[in-house]
Design a protein around this motif. Structure first.
Motif, PDB file in Angstrom:
ATOM      1  N   TYR A  15       0.832  -1.181   0.002  1.00  0.00           N
ATOM      2  CA  TYR A  15       0.125  -0.055  -0.016  1.00  0.00           C
ATOM      3  C   TYR A  15       0.803   1.246   0.101  1.00  0.00           C
ATOM      4  O   TYR A  15       1.841   1.355   0.763  1.00  0.00           O
ATOM      5  CB  TYR A  15      -0.764  -0.062   1.166  1.00  0.00           C
ATOM      6  N   PRO A  16       0.331   2.348  -0.779  1.00  0.00           N
ATOM      7  CA  PRO A  16       1.295   3.537  -0.733  1.00  0.00           C
ATOM      8  C   PRO A  16       1.106   4.172   0.392  1.00  0.00           C
ATOM      9  O   PRO A  16       0.164   4.149   0.988  1.00  0.00           O
ATOM     10  CB  PRO A  16       0.788   4.155  -2.287  1.00  0.00           C
ATOM     11  N   ALA A  18      -0.065   7.621   2.342  1.00  0.00           N
ATOM     12  CA  ALA A  18      -1.269   8.723   2.117  1.00  0.00           C
ATOM     13  C   ALA A  18      -1.192   9.818   3.160  1.00  0.00           C
ATOM     14  O   ALA A  18      -0.555   9.548   4.198  1.00  0.00           O
ATOM     15  CB  ALA A  18      -2.444   7.953   1.982  1.00  0.00           C
ATOM     16  N   HIS A  44      -9.051   5.958  -6.792  1.00  0.00           N
ATOM     17  CA  HIS A  44      -7.933   5.272  -6.173  1.00  0.00           C
ATOM     18  C   HIS A  44      -7.455   3.935  -6.313  1.00  0.00           C
ATOM     19  O   HIS A  44      -6.891   3.284  -5.557  1.00  0.00           O
ATOM     20  CB  HIS A  44      -8.097   5.496  -4.526  1.00  0.00           C
ATOM     21  N   GLN A  47      -4.226   2.209  -6.166  1.00  0.00           N
ATOM     22  CA  GLN A  47      -3.731   1.717  -5.161  1.00  0.00           C
ATOM     23  C   GLN A  47      -3.337   0.474  -4.519  1.00  0.00           C
ATOM     24  O   GLN A  47      -2.599  -0.094  -3.565  1.00  0.00           O
ATOM     25  CB  GLN A  47      -3.946   2.680  -3.739  1.00  0.00           C
ATOM     26  N   SER A  88      -9.297   6.676   1.127  1.00  0.00           N
ATOM     27  CA  SER A  88      -8.546   5.901  -0.037  1.00  0.00           C
ATOM     28  C   SER A  88      -7.972   4.526   0.541  1.00  0.00           C
ATOM     29  O   SER A  88      -7.820   4.495   1.843  1.00  0.00           O
ATOM     30  CB  SER A  88      -7.539   6.684  -0.570  1.00  0.00           C
ATOM     31  N   ALA A  90      -5.205   3.432   0.647  1.00  0.00           N
ATOM     32  CA  ALA A  90      -3.873   3.672   1.254  1.00  0.00           C
ATOM     33  C   ALA A  90      -4.027   4.525   2.513  1.00  0.00           C
ATOM     34  O   ALA A  90      -3.609   4.023   3.626  1.00  0.00           O
ATOM     35  CB  ALA A  90      -2.996   4.674   0.495  1.00  0.00           C
TER      36      ALA A  90
END
Length: 113
Positions: A15-16, A18, A44, A47, A88, A90
């Motif tokens: 997961y990026p 955020a 999103h 992601q 989102s 993330a």
């Protein structure tokens, strides 16, 4: 109602990060909310591409079960009170220990394709 959730493990790097800015849902009926959630999913869904690859199984039924297990064991549930927020995937990952609400669960599950 809190349960023990799993450590980040292999999903932690998928997961990026955020900013997790508060994004209010707005005012409207259920149809309005669902349309806003759909917009959020489309915005999103990138992601969760790597997460989806990890959860894909040989059948749709097995993939759905893997997504359910991932959400259940990696995300705490906590109802939004007066704030109705959209997160989102993330952001949901970053707030997974504190808890995410049913809208965030739905956005997360729907974005894993």
């Amino acid at each position: 109602m809190f349960r023990v959730i799993r450590p980040a493990g292999k999903f932690g790097s998928l997961y990026p990060s955020a900013k997790c800015e508060k994004v209010p849902l707005g005012k409207g009926d259920t149809d309005f909310s669902v349309l806003k959630m759909e917009e959020w999913i489309r915005k999103h869904q990138s992601q969760t591409v790597d997460v989806a690859k990890q959860l894909k199984k040989s059948s749709l039924e097995q993939t759905c079960a893997a997504i359910h297990d991932h959400l259940y064991w990696n995300f705490q549930y906590k109802a939004d009170l007066s704030d109705q927020l959209l997160r989102s995937p993330a952001c949901a990952w970053q707030q997974r220990n504190d808890g995410i609400d049913c809208k965030s669960y739905s956005i997360l599950a729907s974005s894993i394709f």
